[in-house]
Structures are given as structure tokens and as C-alpha cells.
Design a protein around this motif. Structure first.
Motif, PDB file in Angstrom:
ATOM      1  N   ILE A  81       0.733  -1.276  -0.155  1.00  0.00           N
ATOM      2  CA  ILE A  81       0.160  -0.106  -0.009  1.00  0.00           C
ATOM      3  C   ILE A  81       0.822   1.249   0.089  1.00  0.00           C
ATOM      4  O   ILE A  81       0.462   2.441  -0.411  1.00  0.00           O
TER       5      ILE A  81
ATOM      6  N   ALA B 251       1.217   3.213  -3.259  1.00  0.00           N
ATOM      7  CA  ALA B 251       0.115   3.587  -3.741  1.00  0.00           C
ATOM      8  C   ALA B 251      -0.433   4.774  -3.022  1.00  0.00           C
ATOM      9  O   ALA B 251      -1.209   5.724  -3.320  1.00  0.00           O
ATOM     10  N   LEU B 252       0.185   5.319  -1.749  1.00  0.00           N
ATOM     11  CA  LEU B 252      -0.096   6.449  -1.126  1.00  0.00           C
ATOM     12  C   LEU B 252       0.727   7.428  -0.941  1.00  0.00           C
ATOM     13  O   LEU B 252       0.639   8.752  -0.915  1.00  0.00           O
ATOM     14  N   THR B 253       2.048   7.095  -1.342  1.00  0.00           N
ATOM     15  CA  THR B 253       3.110   8.104  -1.432  1.00  0.00           C
ATOM     16  C   THR B 253       4.049   7.642  -2.241  1.00  0.00           C
ATOM     17  O   THR B 253       4.561   6.895  -2.732  1.00  0.00           O
TER      18      THR B 253
ATOM     19  N   SER C 101       9.254   0.143   1.329  1.00  0.00           N
ATOM     20  CA  SER C 101       8.193  -0.761   0.851  1.00  0.00           C
ATOM     21  C   SER C 101       8.935  -1.863  -0.112  1.00  0.00           C
ATOM     22  O   SER C 101       8.752  -2.914  -0.050  1.00  0.00           O
TER      23      SER C 101
ATOM     24  N   ALA D 181      -2.101   3.387  -8.616  1.00  0.00           N
ATOM     25  CA  ALA D 181      -1.979   3.704  -7.219  1.00  0.00           C
ATOM     26  C   ALA D 181      -3.384   2.861  -6.957  1.00  0.00           C
ATOM     27  O   ALA D 181      -3.264   2.117  -5.784  1.00  0.00           O
ATOM     28  N   ARG D 182      -4.436   2.880  -7.468  1.00  0.00           N
ATOM     29  CA  ARG D 182      -5.631   2.484  -6.850  1.00  0.00           C
ATOM     30  C   ARG D 182      -5.531   0.932  -7.268  1.00  0.00           C
ATOM     31  O   ARG D 182      -6.306   0.176  -6.350  1.00  0.00           O
TER      32      ARG D 182
ATOM     33  N   LEU E  32      -3.871  -0.367  -4.346  1.00  0.00           N
ATOM     34  CA  LEU E  32      -4.854  -0.549  -3.214  1.00  0.00           C
ATOM     35  C   LEU E  32      -5.736  -1.899  -3.225  1.00  0.00           C
ATOM     36  O   LEU E  32      -5.728  -2.638  -2.015  1.00  0.00           O
TER      37      LEU E  32
END
Length: 406
Positions: free
Chosen positions: A308, A311-313, A322, A383-384, A387
Motif C-alpha cells: 500500500i 499507492a499512498l506516497t 516498501s 495507485a488504485r 490498493l
């Protein structure tokens, strides 16, 4: 030289068999079947997509077809193992994987490329399952180090990732003026697979003289594999298959979209591979201590965290963390299922158990790339899609946590 060739149970106090070296040589099978045949595609996806005008759905379908081939191979492997020794299956499968990797450089149309990914998947399943069974056999002769030896085998995937990360970008740069420069990378990787196949001839020859341990080696009577006994672990492993492959297929494309340089991407993927190599040491104790689904649940949950983050940063230190976390965990999930089988079934049932987990693994991988690609073609982009991968991993963790030792 190997001196312990008796069919009797091996006495660890006098045994001079080079188990660690055999596991390291066997790990080239994991390097070929996963590290190169499957995961190198993540590095080739961006240039192929740009050159051939693919959507993310089609780009993901390439790994979906690879996973479909893997499923076909996994279904065929138990039948083949009743007729062909696993040592021979390991080498033949690796030769075929090398051939299909090379053929991928000769086509630019989607249909033949999908066919090559399918066939490479079939071959890689033969290699990976046969190698895993041989690694489990090594572990049965060294019970105190069985988790470590299994980890070495599966950690070989990291070697394949490192070779791909260091080899693909220079080849792409050198062939930049050629039509379809990515084809040269496929051919380079095929040569690496051929070299690995030649090196695996030694452990195959040695292990052909090491018969499988008798069924009483684990003192588990006549227990046989039954799917319902492993239902939660199998379901959790399917969640792993869905989730992890989305990350490995698309994370490089996401990093490029976020503006990462070629050097940063090479560093990211190389360190991910190095972390895979180190993971055998990190998680060996966990795999040896637990007989139920705890390792599978814990490792799936950690992978969800790793998936994740990008996907967030796009903050580079977090993205690197990551990759390191993902690399340090994801192949130990595979090792955890082999350990689960080894802890709970007699040796005669290991092939059936490992094959069952490989089948659900492959089924999850069939779903993952296309679904993530389809999501990535819509609002929110890659990015989605990641998720979704993280969510699948966490669902898998929740299911695996309910698996109990038999």
C-alpha cells in the motif's frame, strides 16, 4: 564429494553431504521459474507497453497468461512426478523455460506473446514444484535446519530478481536504437536461464542418489492430504497470489509514472531482490516453530503494508522501505506453505500437499494482474490498483490466521 548415499535415514552427526551448497544450487530453479521467467517482466512491461501501445489491462494479461500456464503446469506435475523423477523434471522444465523466454523476443503481436507467457508459465511450474519438493527432501535429512534450507531455495528468486534488475536496464540502453529494444533483454534473460540450468545438473545428480525419506520419518502414521484440512491456509494463500502479483507486475510502472529515475528504479528492484535472498535467515525460525497458519497470516499482513505504501506516497525513502519489506517477506510466504505441509503430512504426501498450494497460488495469480490492470486503466490509475492488491493480501492474512495444526 558426496559420501552419504545410503537409503537409510541419515545420521546428522556423521553426514558430510553439503546441504547448504545443494540448497544454493537448487535455488537456481527458483531464480529461473520466478525471479526471471515471471518477475523480470515487471521491468520489461513499461518499454513494451510504450512500444506496442498496450493498455494496462493487456499488459496485466501477459502475467495472467503466465499464471494460467503455471496453473496448467501445477495440475500436470503430480501426474508427471509419478512417471518422471523430480530431478529430471527440474532440468527439463528449466530448459523449456529458457526456450520460451527466448521466443518472447521474436514476436511483437499480442497473441504469440500471450502464448509464450503461457508456455513459460507451464515450464516454470514444473521447475518450481520439483525444486520445492527436492528442497523439502533436503530439509527432512536436516530437521534442525529444515526451515533455513527451504528458505535458501525460495530465496533464490531474489537472485533472479537481482540479475534482472542489473541486467535488463543496460541491455535496453545498449539496444535503444534497435527496433523493439526490449527483445534483446528477453534473449539475455534466456541465456541466463540456460546457464542456471547447466549449474543445476550437479544438485540433480546428487539428489537422484538421495532417495525420499520413509513415511515414518515424521512419525505421522498414515495421514493423507485432504483439502478440507488445509482449507483456511489454501484460501489465505489464494489471497496472497492475487495480491502480491499485482505489486510485482506494476510497481515499476508506477515508479516511472511517479518520476523515479532509471537509477532509482534499478536500485529499488536490486534491493528488493537482495531482501529476498536475506529472507531465508529472517524467517527460518518462524517457519520451524509454528505448525499452523501463523506464519502465512503474519507474512501476508506485512506484505499488505508494503504494497500500500507506493499507492499512498512517492516519498523515496518510504518507497524504498516498501521494496525492502516486500522483498524480505513475499517468498517466505511460499516457504511457509511448504513448511506447513512438511510439519503436518508424512513425506509420501508432500508432493500432493505442495501441488495443492501451488494450484491455488496460480489461481490467485490469474486473477491479480488483469484485475489490477483493469482498475489501473480507470480513475486513480496504478495507485488504485495497488490498493486492491493490499486489500487482497490482508483478506488472505485473516483467512490464514484460522488455520490450525493437524
Amino acid at each position: 564429494m558426496v559420501r552419504a548415499t545410503s537409503s537409510a535415514p541419515i545420521d546428522e552427526t556423521v553426514d558430510t553431504t553439503p546441504y547448504v551448497w545443494l540448497a544454493l544450487a537448487l535455488s537456481l530453479g527458483a531464480a529461473v521459474s520466478l525471479g526471471i521467467t515471471r518477475f523480470a517482466y515487471g521491468l520489461l512491461l513499461p518499454p513494451m507497453r510504450e512500444d506496442l501501445g498496450w493498455s494496462y489491462t493487456l499488459a496485466g494479461a501477459m502475467n495472467t497468461f503466465n499464471a494460467l500456464g503455471y496453473l496448467i503446469g501445477a495440475l500436470a506435475t503430480p501426474w508427471l512426478m509419478r512417471r518422471v523423477p523430480p530431478t529430471r523434471l527440474l532440468l527439463v522444465g528449466s530448459l523449456l523455460a529458457s526456450l520460451f523466454m527466448a521466443l518472447s523476443g521474436f514476436f511483437s503481436a499480442a497473441a504469440p506473446l500471450l502464448a509464450q507467457r503461457l508456455l513459460a508459465g507451464v515450464a516454470s511450474a514444473l521447475v518450481f514444484i520439483a525444486g520445492g519438493l527436492l528442497a523439502a527432501r533436503l530439509g527432512s535429512h536436516q530437521p534442525r535446519r529444515s526451515g533455513f534450507l527451504l528458505g535458501i531455495y525460495y530465496g533464490g528468486t531474489g537472485l533472479g530478481i537481482v540479475i534482472s534488475a542489473l541486467g535488463v536496464p543496460p541491455v535496453l540502453a545498449a539496444a535503444a536504437q534497435q527496433p523493439h529494444a526490449w527483445a534483446w533483454a528477453w534473449w539475455m534473460l534466456a541465456l541466463v536461464c540456460l546457464l542456471a540450468t547447466a549449474l543445476m545438473a550437479w544438485p540433480a545428480r546428487v539428489l537422484a542418489r538421495h532417495p525420499a525419506p520413509p513415511s515414518h520419518a515424521l512419525n505421522q502414521g498414515t495421514r493423507v492430504y485432504r483439502t478440507r484440512d488445509f482449507a483456511f491456509a489454501l484460501a489465505g494463500y489464494a489471497g496472497f497470489g492475487v495480491g502480491y502479483i499485482g505489486y510485482m507486475t506494476f510497481v515499476i510502472a508506477l515508479l516511472r509514472e511517479q518520476g523515479s529515475s532509471a537509477t532509482q528504479i534499478t536500485l529499488f528492484y536490486t534491493l528488493l531482490g537482495v531482501a529476498v535472498l536475506a529472507s531465508s535467515r529472517i524467517w527460518a525460525g518462524l517457519l520451524d516453530r509454528h505448525r499452523g497458519g501463523v506464519p502465512l497470516a503474519l507474512l501476508n499482513a506485512l506484505l499488505g503494508v508494503a504494497a500500500i505504501v507506493p499507492a499512498l506516497t512517492a516519498v523515496w525513502p518510504l518507497v524504498m522501505a516498501s521494496g525492502l519489506l516486500f522483498g524480505g517477506v513475499f517468498l517466505s510466504v511460499v516457504a511457509s506453505t511448504t513448511a506447513l505441509v512438511r510439519h503436518n503430512l508424512p513425506p509420501a504426501q508432500w508432493a500432493a500437499g505442495i501441488s495443492a498450494f501451488t494450484i491455488v497460488f496460480a489461481a490467485g495469480q490469474i486473477v491479480g494482474p488483469t484485475v489490477v490492470g483493469f482498475i489501473s486503466d480507470g480513475p486513480g490509475g496504478l495507485a488504485r490498483g495497488l490498493l486492491f492488491s493490499a486489500g487482497a493480501l490482508w483478506v488472505g492474512a485473516a483467512l490464514a490466521s484460522r488455520q490450525r495444526a493437524l
